[in-house]
Design a protein around this motif. Structure first.
Motif: not given
Length: 161
Positions: A107-115, A139-152
């Motif tokens: 399997p390919v390896e992927l990051y998933r950010v939302e969809n 695919a082997h998937v790693i889910d990533i949760e992000l926070t907008d650093n411009r709006c902290q």
């Protein structure tokens, strides 16, 4: 067996030539239209957002059309995963010949950010699979949760794409 491997290598070389030429035309048209043909890099996303969490989602079957970028190798492929460089030929053809000969690849390896997905490992496999019209990939998937650093200061995540 030798005949099928030889046939797959020949088919792979012809397909590389076709896609490499198609990619040159694709990038030229985009340049004339003032559009970028660059593959999105995960680093460019990380510049705008902070990693808030990640978790292993395991093995999934994901839509290839949702793969929009890469963690590396953005210099080797454009936004349509056409090979950009002649020096990618050997690796691309080896992967293509294996796929054309019916060999199972990991399997390919992927990051998933939302969809949306970013390739950690498997850029050549995705390029070859797209060229064959494949719609989905294991695919082997790693889910990533992000926070907008411009709006902290506001304490609210804002995803601007």
């Amino acid at each position: 067996m030798f005949q099928s491997v030889y046939g797959a290598q020949t088919q792979a070389a012809l397909e590389f030539d076709r896609l490499h030429g198609k990619g040159i035309r694709h990038r030229m048209v985009n340049a004339v239209m003032g559009k970028s043909s660059d593959l999105v890099t995960f680093d460019s996303i990380r510049e705008q957002f902070d990693l808030s969490s990640q978790h292993d989602a395991g093995i999934i079957v994901g839509a290839i059309d949702n793969i929009i970028g890469t963690v590396g190798r953005s210099h080797e492929f454009d936004d349509s995963f056409y090979p950009k460089q002649e020096n990618s030929r050997h690796r691309w053809c080896d992967v293509a010949a294996a796929i054309f000969a019916g060999r199972e690849l990991p399997p390919v390896e992927l990051y998933r950010v939302e969809n949306e997905y970013y390739i950690i490992d498997g850029n050549h496999r995705i390029s070859v699979l797209k060229s064959t019209g494949q719609e989905f990939v294991e695919a082997h998937v790693i889910d990533i949760e992000l926070t907008d650093n411009r709006c902290q200061a506001k304490q609210t995540p804002h995803y601007d794409r």
